[in-house]
Design a protein around this motif. Structure first.
Motif, PDB file in Angstrom:
ATOM      1  N   VAL A   3       0.608  11.792  -2.762  1.00  5.79           N
ATOM      2  CA  VAL A   3      -0.104  11.340  -4.078  1.00  5.79           C
ATOM      3  C   VAL A   3      -1.135  12.056  -4.055  1.00  5.79           C
ATOM      4  O   VAL A   3      -1.463  12.703  -5.074  1.00  5.79           O
ATOM      5  N   GLY A   4      -2.165  12.202  -2.903  1.00  5.03           N
ATOM      6  CA  GLY A   4      -3.347  13.178  -3.183  1.00  5.03           C
ATOM      7  C   GLY A   4      -4.392  12.484  -1.983  1.00  5.03           C
ATOM      8  O   GLY A   4      -4.414  11.381  -1.804  1.00  5.03           O
ATOM      9  N   HIS A   5      -5.065  13.649  -1.423  1.00  4.88           N
ATOM     10  CA  HIS A   5      -6.036  13.299  -0.518  1.00  4.88           C
ATOM     11  C   HIS A   5      -5.541  12.496   0.833  1.00  4.88           C
ATOM     12  O   HIS A   5      -4.681  13.103   1.564  1.00  4.88           O
ATOM     13  N   ALA A   6      -6.104  11.253   1.045  1.00  3.21           N
ATOM     14  CA  ALA A   6      -5.307  10.500   2.195  1.00  3.21           C
ATOM     15  C   ALA A   6      -4.426   9.455   1.440  1.00  3.21           C
ATOM     16  O   ALA A   6      -3.764   8.636   2.546  1.00  3.21           O
ATOM     17  N   SER A   7      -3.729   9.681   0.348  1.00  2.55           N
ATOM     18  CA  SER A   7      -2.708   8.497  -0.101  1.00  2.55           C
ATOM     19  C   SER A   7      -1.401   9.256  -0.120  1.00  2.55           C
ATOM     20  O   SER A   7      -1.158  10.523  -0.536  1.00  2.55           O
ATOM     21  N   VAL A   8      -0.675   8.535   0.716  1.00  5.85           N
ATOM     22  CA  VAL A   8       0.764   9.236   0.975  1.00  5.85           C
ATOM     23  C   VAL A   8       1.801   7.922   0.757  1.00  5.85           C
ATOM     24  O   VAL A   8       1.390   6.922   1.332  1.00  5.85           O
ATOM     25  N   LEU A   9       2.637   8.375   0.280  1.00  2.00           N
ATOM     26  CA  LEU A   9       4.058   7.252   0.276  1.00  2.00           C
ATOM     27  C   LEU A   9       4.945   7.731   1.540  1.00  2.00           C
ATOM     28  O   LEU A   9       5.443   8.930   1.696  1.00  2.00           O
ATOM     29  N   ILE A  10       5.044   6.611   2.454  1.00  2.03           N
ATOM     30  CA  ILE A  10       6.021   6.726   3.516  1.00  2.03           C
ATOM     31  C   ILE A  10       7.192   6.015   3.282  1.00  2.03           C
ATOM     32  O   ILE A  10       6.891   4.854   3.088  1.00  2.03           O
ATOM     33  N   GLN A  11       8.370   6.659   3.259  1.00  2.00           N
ATOM     34  CA  GLN A  11       9.812   5.819   3.204  1.00  2.00           C
ATOM     35  C   GLN A  11      10.491   6.076   4.240  1.00  2.00           C
ATOM     36  O   GLN A  11      10.902   7.075   4.914  1.00  2.00           O
ATOM     37  N   VAL A  12      10.759   4.881   4.803  1.00  2.00           N
ATOM     38  CA  VAL A  12      11.479   4.758   6.257  1.00  2.00           C
ATOM     39  C   VAL A  12      11.974   3.394   6.554  1.00  2.00           C
ATOM     40  O   VAL A  12      11.399   2.471   6.332  1.00  2.00           O
ATOM     41  N   ALA A  13      13.297   3.361   7.141  1.00  2.33           N
ATOM     42  CA  ALA A  13      13.899   1.979   7.264  1.00  2.33           C
ATOM     43  C   ALA A  13      13.773   0.929   6.368  1.00  2.33           C
ATOM     44  O   ALA A  13      13.559  -0.098   6.544  1.00  2.33           O
ATOM     45  N   GLY A  14      14.215   1.394   5.230  1.00  2.00           N
ATOM     46  CA  GLY A  14      14.167   0.412   3.827  1.00  2.00           C
ATOM     47  C   GLY A  14      12.830  -0.093   3.419  1.00  2.00           C
ATOM     48  O   GLY A  14      12.794  -0.821   2.650  1.00  2.00           O
ATOM     49  N   LEU A  15      11.790   0.753   3.954  1.00  2.00           N
ATOM     50  CA  LEU A  15      10.418   0.125   3.611  1.00  2.00           C
ATOM     51  C   LEU A  15       9.498   1.334   2.792  1.00  2.00           C
ATOM     52  O   LEU A  15       9.624   2.462   3.090  1.00  2.00           O
ATOM     53  N   ASN A  16       8.881   0.857   1.868  1.00  2.00           N
ATOM     54  CA  ASN A  16       7.849   1.855   1.311  1.00  2.00           C
ATOM     55  C   ASN A  16       6.403   1.471   1.532  1.00  2.00           C
ATOM     56  O   ASN A  16       5.933   0.365   1.216  1.00  2.00           O
TER      57      ASN A  16
END
Length: 335
Positions: free
Chosen positions: A77-90
């Motif tokens: 997303v930017g800076h320290a904002s990240v989307l992690i997608q793993v094991a059915g979780l957002n």
């Protein structure tokens, strides 16, 4: 252990090896510089000039609703904002969609690159991780938007819940101390780990809420997320490896590090981030905390240039440590 109630507006709890009854601290660590050092830095005249706006080389991402199996995807997303997608979780880390990383809407560090995911293009968010309370990591305006649309579970270190509940009294918040663990789903567990940093929202609450790194244990492998940290002689990286063995992915900061005399204790530089990668035994790294808000003196392109040099010096293939730009998607290989 004794418990005190001595002027901390956020947290009252037992004294520990990193809490003195009023303030949190880094064991055997370095305290952040005081106001005299801050003024010396601010008036040094050594700050590089950043452009007012920059276009990311990647278009805004439109994430899938869900990632399963052994897939692991990270979208910047930017800076320290990240989307992690793993094991059915957002999972969102330190989400900031605001134009400034500041207590004010009219002043303070301004975003120069638009968010890499449009807010309305987010998939359903299950979990929000808030690593500490600095304004470039804890953005109440964004948390309010997420609560209205997604009502996610929020996980944060001790004391930060009090700040969040002032504007989101009905939010679902899990509070963690270093060493705590919690189940996020049937097959995903989250543990809070030490990092070398500090906290403050204003002039009178320094180190009154805790900061932390986090480890996700998932069917797709372990993920080590560090929102902000000083290198601290590699102590916390070694401890993470000893406890967890290693990581398929580490999400590590490597920007906002100059001048070193002021920032070294709290923000690692690219060379230190690469050393940290090796010490914690991470197969891959998603690099963050650069090129979005000008918080320190270095030029906007300096962290990536320094990272390239550090990777070459350490003999690490550049595809193993990705400096993620807004909108960039990283499908992490199976380690």
């Amino acid at each position: 252990m004794s418990e005190t109630n001595s002027g901390n507006p956020y947290y009252h709890g037992p004294i520990s090896d990193h809490f003195d009854g009023t303030r949190f601290y880094n064991p055997d660590g370095v305290e952040p510089g005081g106001f005299r050092s801050l003024f010396k830095w601010q008036f040094s005249g050594e700050r590089s000039r950043w452009p007012k706006s920059v276009a990311s080389p990647f278009p805004p991402a439109k994430p899938a609703r869900k990632i399963d199996g052994d897939e692991l995807r990270v979208t910047m997303v930017g800076h320290a904002s990240v989307l992690i997608q793993v094991a059915g979780l957002n999972i969102l880390t330190d989400p900031v969609w605001s134009k400034r990383a500041s207590p004010f809407t009219f002043a303070g560090p301004k975003r120069v690159v638009p968010p890499g995911i449009g807010f309305d293009d987010l998939p359903p968010i299950d979990l929000v991780l808030v690593t500490h309370n600095h304004y470039d990591h804890l953005d109440l305006a964004t948390l309010k938007r997420l609560q209205r649309k997604h009502a996610p579970r929020i996980v944060t270190p001790l004391g930060n819940d009090a700040i969040i509940r002032r504007v989101l009294p009905n939010s679902r918040i899990t509070i963690m101390d270093w060493g705590d663990g919690v189940a996020i789903s049937r097959d995903v567990r989250l543990e809070a780990e030490p990092c070398h940093h500090w906290s403050a929202r204003g002039m009178r609450d320094r180190r009154m809420a805790l900061w932390a790194a986090f480890v996700f244990s998932t069917p797709a492998g372990k993920i080590y997320h560090v929102g902000d940290t000083g290198y601290h002689a590699g102590i916390n990286y070694r401890a993470a490896r000893e406890k967890h063995g290693g990581f398929r992915l580490a999400i590590l900061p490597f920007g906002a590090y100059e001048p070193r005399w002021f920032m070294k204790g709290q923000h690692q530089n690219p060379e230190e981030a690469v050393k940290g990668m090796r010490l914690c035994n991470a197969a891959y790294v998603a690099g963050h905390h650069f090129g979005t808000f000008q918080l320190t003196d270095e030029a906007i392109d300096a962290p990536v240039a320094a990272l390239d040099a550090a990777l070459a010096a350490e003999g690490v293939a550049p595809e193993r440590f990705r400096a993620l730009r807004a909108g960039e998607v990283f499908d992490v290989p199976v380690a």
